[in-house]
Write an enzyme that holds these catalytic residues in place. Structure first.
Site, PDB file in Angstrom:
ATOM      1  N   ASP A   1       0.854  -1.207   0.000  1.00 14.62           N
ATOM      2  CA  ASP A   1       0.000   0.000   0.000  1.00 14.62           C
ATOM      3  C   ASP A   1       0.885   1.250   0.000  1.00 14.62           C
ATOM      4  O   ASP A   1       0.902   2.036   0.950  1.00 14.62           O
ATOM      5  CB  ASP A   1      -0.940  -0.001   1.215  1.00 14.62           C
ATOM      6  CG  ASP A   1      -0.187   0.065   2.548  1.00 14.62           C
ATOM      7  OD1 ASP A   1      -0.761   0.619   3.521  1.00 14.62           O
ATOM      8  OD2 ASP A   1       0.974  -0.404   2.624  1.00 14.62           O
TER       9      ASP A   1
ATOM     10  N   ASP B   1       6.720   1.257   1.857  1.00 14.45           N
ATOM     11  CA  ASP B   1       6.424   0.290   0.798  1.00 14.45           C
ATOM     12  C   ASP B   1       7.300   0.575  -0.421  1.00 14.45           C
ATOM     13  O   ASP B   1       7.827  -0.334  -1.066  1.00 14.45           O
ATOM     14  CB  ASP B   1       4.954   0.385   0.376  1.00 14.45           C
ATOM     15  CG  ASP B   1       3.994   0.114   1.502  1.00 14.45           C
ATOM     16  OD1 ASP B   1       3.766   1.038   2.317  1.00 14.45           O
ATOM     17  OD2 ASP B   1       3.484  -1.008   1.599  1.00 14.45           O
TER      18      ASP B   1
ATOM     19  N   ASN C   1      -2.257   2.925   3.633  1.00 16.10           N
ATOM     20  CA  ASN C   1      -1.605   4.227   3.841  1.00 16.10           C
ATOM     21  C   ASN C   1      -2.433   5.341   3.216  1.00 16.10           C
ATOM     22  O   ASN C   1      -2.487   6.463   3.717  1.00 16.10           O
ATOM     23  CB  ASN C   1      -0.211   4.224   3.191  1.00 16.10           C
ATOM     24  CG  ASN C   1       0.843   3.677   4.123  1.00 16.10           C
ATOM     25  OD1 ASN C   1       0.876   4.037   5.295  1.00 16.10           O
ATOM     26  ND2 ASN C   1       1.667   2.792   3.628  1.00 16.10           N
TER      27      ASN C   1
ATOM     28  N   THR D   1       2.866  -6.032   2.606  1.00 12.97           N
ATOM     29  CA  THR D   1       3.329  -4.932   3.469  1.00 12.97           C
ATOM     30  C   THR D   1       2.236  -3.882   3.687  1.00 12.97           C
ATOM     31  O   THR D   1       2.529  -2.719   3.972  1.00 12.97           O
ATOM     32  CB  THR D   1       4.580  -4.253   2.873  1.00 12.97           C
ATOM     33  OG1 THR D   1       4.224  -3.673   1.604  1.00 12.97           O
ATOM     34  CG2 THR D   1       5.728  -5.226   2.714  1.00 12.97           C
TER      35      THR D   1
ATOM     36  N   PHE E   1      -0.831  -0.992  12.542  1.00  8.93           N
ATOM     37  CA  PHE E   1      -1.704  -0.414  11.514  1.00  8.93           C
ATOM     38  C   PHE E   1      -2.217  -1.439  10.500  1.00  8.93           C
ATOM     39  O   PHE E   1      -3.420  -1.524  10.250  1.00  8.93           O
ATOM     40  CB  PHE E   1      -0.954   0.707  10.783  1.00  8.93           C
ATOM     41  CG  PHE E   1      -1.753   1.347   9.682  1.00  8.93           C
ATOM     42  CD1 PHE E   1      -1.531   0.977   8.355  1.00  8.93           C
ATOM     43  CD2 PHE E   1      -2.734   2.284   9.949  1.00  8.93           C
ATOM     44  CE1 PHE E   1      -2.272   1.557   7.333  1.00  8.93           C
ATOM     45  CE2 PHE E   1      -3.483   2.866   8.936  1.00  8.93           C
ATOM     46  CZ  PHE E   1      -3.248   2.497   7.626  1.00  8.93           C
ATOM     47  N   ASN E   2      -1.357  -2.210   9.863  1.00  7.50           N
ATOM     48  CA  ASN E   2      -1.806  -3.119   8.791  1.00  7.50           C
ATOM     49  C   ASN E   2      -2.835  -4.126   9.286  1.00  7.50           C
ATOM     50  O   ASN E   2      -3.784  -4.454   8.590  1.00  7.50           O
ATOM     51  CB  ASN E   2      -0.610  -3.867   8.182  1.00  7.50           C
ATOM     52  CG  ASN E   2       0.279  -2.960   7.360  1.00  7.50           C
ATOM     53  OD1 ASN E   2      -0.158  -1.913   6.890  1.00  7.50           O
ATOM     54  ND2 ASN E   2       1.542  -3.334   7.206  1.00  7.50           N
TER      55      ASN E   2
ATOM     56  N   HIS F   1       9.945  -0.245   8.287  1.00 11.86           N
ATOM     57  CA  HIS F   1       8.998  -1.348   8.489  1.00 11.86           C
ATOM     58  C   HIS F   1       8.974  -2.326   7.301  1.00 11.86           C
ATOM     59  O   HIS F   1       9.374  -3.466   7.427  1.00 11.86           O
ATOM     60  CB  HIS F   1       7.581  -0.798   8.687  1.00 11.86           C
ATOM     61  CG  HIS F   1       7.422   0.131   9.853  1.00 11.86           C
ATOM     62  ND1 HIS F   1       7.556  -0.256  11.170  1.00 11.86           N
ATOM     63  CD2 HIS F   1       7.125   1.451   9.882  1.00 11.86           C
ATOM     64  CE1 HIS F   1       7.352   0.780  11.956  1.00 11.86           C
ATOM     65  NE2 HIS F   1       7.083   1.825  11.212  1.00 11.86           N
ATOM     66  N   ASP F   2       8.500  -1.875   6.158  1.00 12.71           N
ATOM     67  CA  ASP F   2       8.201  -2.790   5.051  1.00 12.71           C
ATOM     68  C   ASP F   2       9.428  -3.460   4.436  1.00 12.71           C
ATOM     69  O   ASP F   2       9.353  -4.642   4.061  1.00 12.71           O
ATOM     70  CB  ASP F   2       7.396  -2.056   3.974  1.00 12.71           C
ATOM     71  CG  ASP F   2       6.000  -1.692   4.479  1.00 12.71           C
ATOM     72  OD1 ASP F   2       5.373  -0.786   3.905  1.00 12.71           O
ATOM     73  OD2 ASP F   2       5.540  -2.327   5.447  1.00 12.71           O
TER      74      ASP F   2
HETATM   75  O1  RIB Z   1       2.677  -0.109  10.833  1.00 13.06           O
HETATM   76  C1  RIB Z   1       3.525   0.077   9.717  1.00 13.06           C
HETATM   77  C2  RIB Z   1       2.846  -0.322   8.452  1.00 13.06           C
HETATM   78  O2  RIB Z   1       1.710   0.518   8.204  1.00 13.06           O
HETATM   79  C3  RIB Z   1       3.730  -0.174   7.206  1.00 13.06           C
HETATM   80  O3  RIB Z   1       3.397  -1.174   6.286  1.00 13.06           O
HETATM   81  C4  RIB Z   1       3.344   1.173   6.663  1.00 13.06           C
HETATM   82  O4  RIB Z   1       3.542   1.269   5.243  1.00 13.06           O
HETATM   83  C5  RIB Z   1       1.877   1.203   6.966  1.00 13.06           C
HETATM   84  O5  RIB Z   1       1.202   0.493   5.934  1.00 13.06           O
HETATM   85 CA    CA Z   2       2.829  -0.574   4.014  1.00 14.27          CA
END
Ligand code: RIB
Ligand code: CA
Length: 312
Positions: free
Chosen positions: A11, A16, A40, A124, A165-166, A241-242
């Site tokens: 996303d 990403d 996102n 991701t 979040f994801n 993160h990703d």
């Molecule tokens: O929590 C981090 C995640 O949430 C990452 O994948 C970032 O791109 C958002 O999507």
């Molecule tokens: Ca992401």
């Protein structure tokens, strides 16, 4: 060495985009498709961002639009708004990637039906597209090698005190994935908050003198601005993160992982979207997930350096 066949669902999204740079710049992956989730940003914006970053990377990997919203709740987008500015840089190359009209889940099915060896799925963003695929094409689960995802956390969250979040955006989709029987690798906040990049690292990306180095540096600087509260906790570093999901696939040896039983809370008032990781095997359930909880930071940064240096 034979390239590993993968489908990437993402996303974009600042991190990403860095993940895609690592995936394509590593030259070790046979990316069969990039499918796009909403998270996102809305699907329109994440899809546009995906097309733009793939045009910069110079790949002709097919891109497929995914779900506009989660399986059974309204879409919540992150505060990743500045991500759009980077993708609107006037010096970006003309968009060359031609979008397809086949929806993401159907595209995944077509690729797996034709595959002569198992395909790894890297995710991701929210897991809506993958859950839709698993639900609509259960017979094709056997063609998936593993689902490697960025998401969740053992002891921490970033959308609620414990939900990442994801997973939080689409808990029902996440539950379908973890309960699917497909082996999962989870790169949650416990490890991504150790996958840190510092200002001194970022400057080095600009020494490559290629467009991708400049964009990568801009993406990381925007990430740092986006999450000041995390940057403070992370001693001035920014969590990548990703990229962790791809880095694990490229070199699992730089990560520390543990086989755990993981499920996802979908009902809790305070805990909806939490990945419940049985780290101490209290339930004595068969582990379904390799949970990453530490990483060799310098090795990860080195992988990203070398990948971005390879790009246009
Ligand atoms: O929590 C981090 C995640 O949430 C990452 O994948 C970032 O791109 C958002 O999507
Ligand atoms: Ca992401």
């Amino acid at each position: 060495m034979e390239k590993l066949p993968v489908i990437i669902d993402c996303d974009p999204g600042l991190d990403d985009a860095l993940m895609l740079m690592l995936a394509f710049g590593s030259d070790q992956l046979d990316v069969k498709a990039v499918t796009v989730s909403a998270g996102n940003q809305t699907q329109d914006k994440t899809f546009t961002n995906a097309i733009k970053i793939l045009s910069l990377i110079g790949t002709n990997a097919p891109v497929f639009r995914g779900a506009e919203k989660p399986l059974s709740c309204e879409l919540i987008i992150s505060n990743d708004m500045p991500g759009e500015m980077v993708f609107n840089e006037p010096s970006f190359p003309a968009v060359t990637t031609v979008p397809n009209t086949i929806p993401a889940a159907a595209a995944m099915a077509g690729i797996l039906e034709e595959a002569t060896k198992k395909v790894t799925i890297v995710a991701t963003g929210p897991l809506t597209n993958i859950a839709t695929f698993l639900s609509n094409y259960p017979n094709l689960k056997v063609k998936i090698e593993r689902i490697v995802l960025m998401g969740g956390g053992i002891f921490r969250g970033n959308m609620t005190p414990l939900a990442e979040f994801n997973m939080y955006v689409d808990p029902e989709a996440a539950a379908i994935v973890f309960r699917s029987g497909v082996p999962v690798t989870m790169c949650g906040l416990d490890v991504t908050h150790k996958a840190l990049v510092f200002p001194r690292d970022i400057e080095l990306f600009r020494t490559f003198k290629n467009k991708s180095g400049e964009v990568a540096a801009s993406l990381m600087e925007l990430l740092a601005k986006n999450y000041p509260e995390q940057t403070a906790e992370l001693q001035g570093g920014t969590a990548l993160h990703d990229p962790c999901a791809i880095a694990w696939l490229l070199n699992p040896g730089i990560f520390t992982t543990k086989a755990c039983y993981v499920d996802v809370e979908t009902k809790g008032e305070l805990t909806r979207g939490v990945t419940v990781v049985d780290f101490y095997d209290v339930l004595h359930r068969e582990p379904n997930t390799m949970v990453a909880y530490d990483v060799d930071r310098l090795a990860l940064i080195d992988m990203l350096f070398n990948a971005v240096r390879n790009l246009p």
